[in-house]
Design an enzyme around this catalytic site. Structure first.
Site, PDB file in Angstrom:
ATOM      1  CE  LYS A   1       4.152  -1.475   6.276  1.00  0.00           C
ATOM      2  NZ  LYS A   1       2.726  -1.836   6.325  1.00  0.00           N
TER       3      LYS A   1
ATOM      4  NE  ARG B   1      -2.094  -2.244   3.221  1.00  0.00           N
ATOM      5  CZ  ARG B   1      -2.559  -2.681   4.384  1.00  0.00           C
ATOM      6  NH1 ARG B   1      -3.698  -2.215   4.868  1.00  0.00           N
ATOM      7  NH2 ARG B   1      -1.877  -3.549   5.101  1.00  0.00           N
TER       8      ARG B   1
ATOM      9  CE  LYS C   1      33.866  22.830  -1.964  1.00  0.00           C
ATOM     10  NZ  LYS C   1      34.571  22.216  -3.096  1.00  0.00           N
TER      11      LYS C   1
ATOM     12  CG  ASN D   1      36.471  25.929  -6.124  1.00  0.00           C
ATOM     13  OD1 ASN D   1      35.865  26.395  -7.080  1.00  0.00           O
ATOM     14  ND2 ASN D   1      35.923  25.082  -5.278  1.00  0.00           N
TER      15      ASN D   1
END
Ligand code: UD1
Ligand code: MG
Length: 469
Positions: free
Chosen positions: A21, A14, A355, A390
């Site tokens: 699940k 389902r 970053k 970079n």
């Protein structure tokens, strides 16, 4: 000794998902992990936890590698909940147990206390073969119903698909949580049949067998939330929102202000210090920690970040795997990516992306900038539009900038490159060579001014406009 059998072999059709699940997440944690926590607590160090999985649930087996204390029993093929417990018995997992607790991997809100109550009720009643947790719910759709006689005594559990119209109206349901007398259970399991609409071996039929054997079935009524079983995405959403509401309430109880808490999303692993203010529509995920006195502005999405004290995150920032020091100011509209480490009092403003960037205390980068693979010394000012170049298409390279440097606007730093302490980089410079300490770097094409050039241009333009008119 208590053995906890956790049923997780069902196909979960389902859910309409490729993923098993029980590995679907609510409030940032797989359903299975929540039930495992409860199972381990109930089994204790003397007991045992067994998870029943199917051959198809390789992902679940993989997931369970992180739990070496948990046994795995394979049910092949899955032919119902009764058959699943048989698989655990066949694997020898019930050996020497006095009590066997059965939990469903898809019933994630059950509390340890509730399960312990069930075990207590069973062990105190010598005649009882089973104690089952029931709940009275507004909408019993999909659950097995508790059928009682006129004297309100337990008669049987009837699955929805097998029930009559009258039985469907019953609002007392089976939560799928049981404590069994192990000796009785092992006698009953081989007697189960699959004569029902789903052609499955129902564990619920063991309860009818108990009555047949003149043993009793004790029902314990639990709260409706603890009964919630996840069979569909809609069920998952209900469980998720209950857990997140609980997380919000716990955060407020611990001294955080949540503005419009119903709009705020908090994963289980998130911790907020005292006097933290979280504005509406903020999403805090993973292991995010926010130090006391910090403000997280509206619409921020934050995952696995660590904030110091008195940090200000202005609205609409996206932050992941970053460390933000005390009293730093971030945003609005800032993106801090993995490996960002902002020191105390750093300011990072709108449309700045970082970053793998270590910014020492007092650094300012307030506008339209990309800082990647870089370390920037204390108090350095990074002007608008600065870019660390970079990546050369092959590799990432590092930009190292010293202390008290002034990086003018629209500077490109072509890595690898190092800027010495106290240097000044003139606006618009493309830096391709190292800049020594205290030097001024300037690389611009010389400017020419043509006298009257602007006026001539305008005159030509307006002449052109008249012609076409
Ligand atoms: C089951 C109960 C129902 C109860 C409901 C509570 C039965 C027959 N029905 O129905 O009375 O109201 O739970 O949520 O027990 N599983 C296996 N192997 C199988 C089939 C299922 O391990 O062959 C596992 C599933 O992974 C799941 C649990 O058992 O964790 C329950 O199975 P599910 O198919 O969800 O049963 P329900 O229809 O919800
Ligand atoms: Mg279910």
């Amino acid at each position: 000794m208590t053995v906890v059998v956790l049923l997780a072999a069902g196909r979960g059709v389902r859910m309409r998902s490729e993923r098993p699940k029980v590995l679907h997440e609510a409030a940032g944690r797989p359903l299975l992990d929540r039930v495992l926590d409860a199972a381990k607590a109930v089994a204790g160090s003397a007991g045992r936890v067994v998870v029943v999985v199917s051959k198809e649930s390789a992902a679940v087996v993989e997931h369970l590698r992180a739990h070496p204390d948990v046994r795995v029993a394979i049910q092949d093929p899955p032919r119902g909940t009764g058959d699943a417990v048989r698989a655990a018995a066949a694997a020898g997992a019930l050996e020497k147990a006095k009590t066997v607790v059965v939990l469903s991997g898809d019933v994630p809100l059950l509390s340890v206390e509730t399960i312990r109550d069930l075990v207590d009720v069973l062990t105190k009643d010598k005649k009882a073969a089973v104690a089952v947790l029931t709940a009275t719910v507004e909408d019993p759709t999909g659950y097995g119903r508790i059928v009682r006689d006129k004297r309100k005594s337990f008669v049987r559990i009837r699955e929805e698909k097998d029930s009559s119209n009258g039985e469907r109206k019953i609002c007392e349901i089976n939560t799928g949580t049981y404590a069994f007398d192990r000796v009785f259970l092992e006698k009953a399991l081989p007697l189960l049949t699959s004569k029902n609409s789903q052609s499955e071996f129902y564990l619920t039929d063991v309860l009818s067998l108990a009555l047949k054997a003149r043993r009793t079935v004790v029902t314990v009524s639990g709260d409706p939330a603890s009964a919630l079983g996840v069979n569909s995405r809609a069920d998952l959403a209900v469980v998720d929102s209950i857990l997140r509401r609980r997380n919000a309430e716990a955060a407020m109880a611990a001294g955080a202000t949540l503005l419009r808490p119903e709009t705020i999303t908090l994963d289980d692993g998130v911790t907020l210090g005292t006097d933290v203010v979280v504005e509406p529509f903020v999403t805090l995920l993973g292991k995010t920690r926010v130090g006391s006195g910090s403000v997280i502005g509206q619409g921020a999405v934050v995952k696995d970040a660590v904030f110091g004290r008195n940090v200000v995150v202005r609205p609409y920032c996206v932050i992941e795997s970053a460390v933000v020091g005390d009293a730093a100011i971030v945003g609005p509209f800032t993106r801090l990516r993995e490996g960002t480490d902002l020191g105390e009092g750093v300011h990072v403003g709108n449309f700045v992306e970082t970053k793998k960037a270590k910014l020492h205390p007092g650094v300012k980068a307030n506008h339209l900038t990309y800082l990647g693979d870089t370390e920037i010394g204390a108090r350095t000012n990074v002007g608008a539009g600065v870019i660390t170049c970079n990546y050369d298409g092959f590799q990432k390279h590092k930009t190292t900038i010293g202390r008290d440097v002034f990086v003018g606007s629209d500077v490109q730093l072509v890595a690898p490159v190092t800027i010495g302490d106290g240097a000044l980089i003139a606006a618009g410079t493309t830096v391709t060579r190292d800049v020594p300490k205290d030097a001024l770097a300037l690389a611009r094409a010389p400017q020419t001014n043509l006298e009257g050039g602007g006026a001539t241009y305008r005159a030509r333009k307006s002449a052109g406009t008249k012609k076409t008119a």
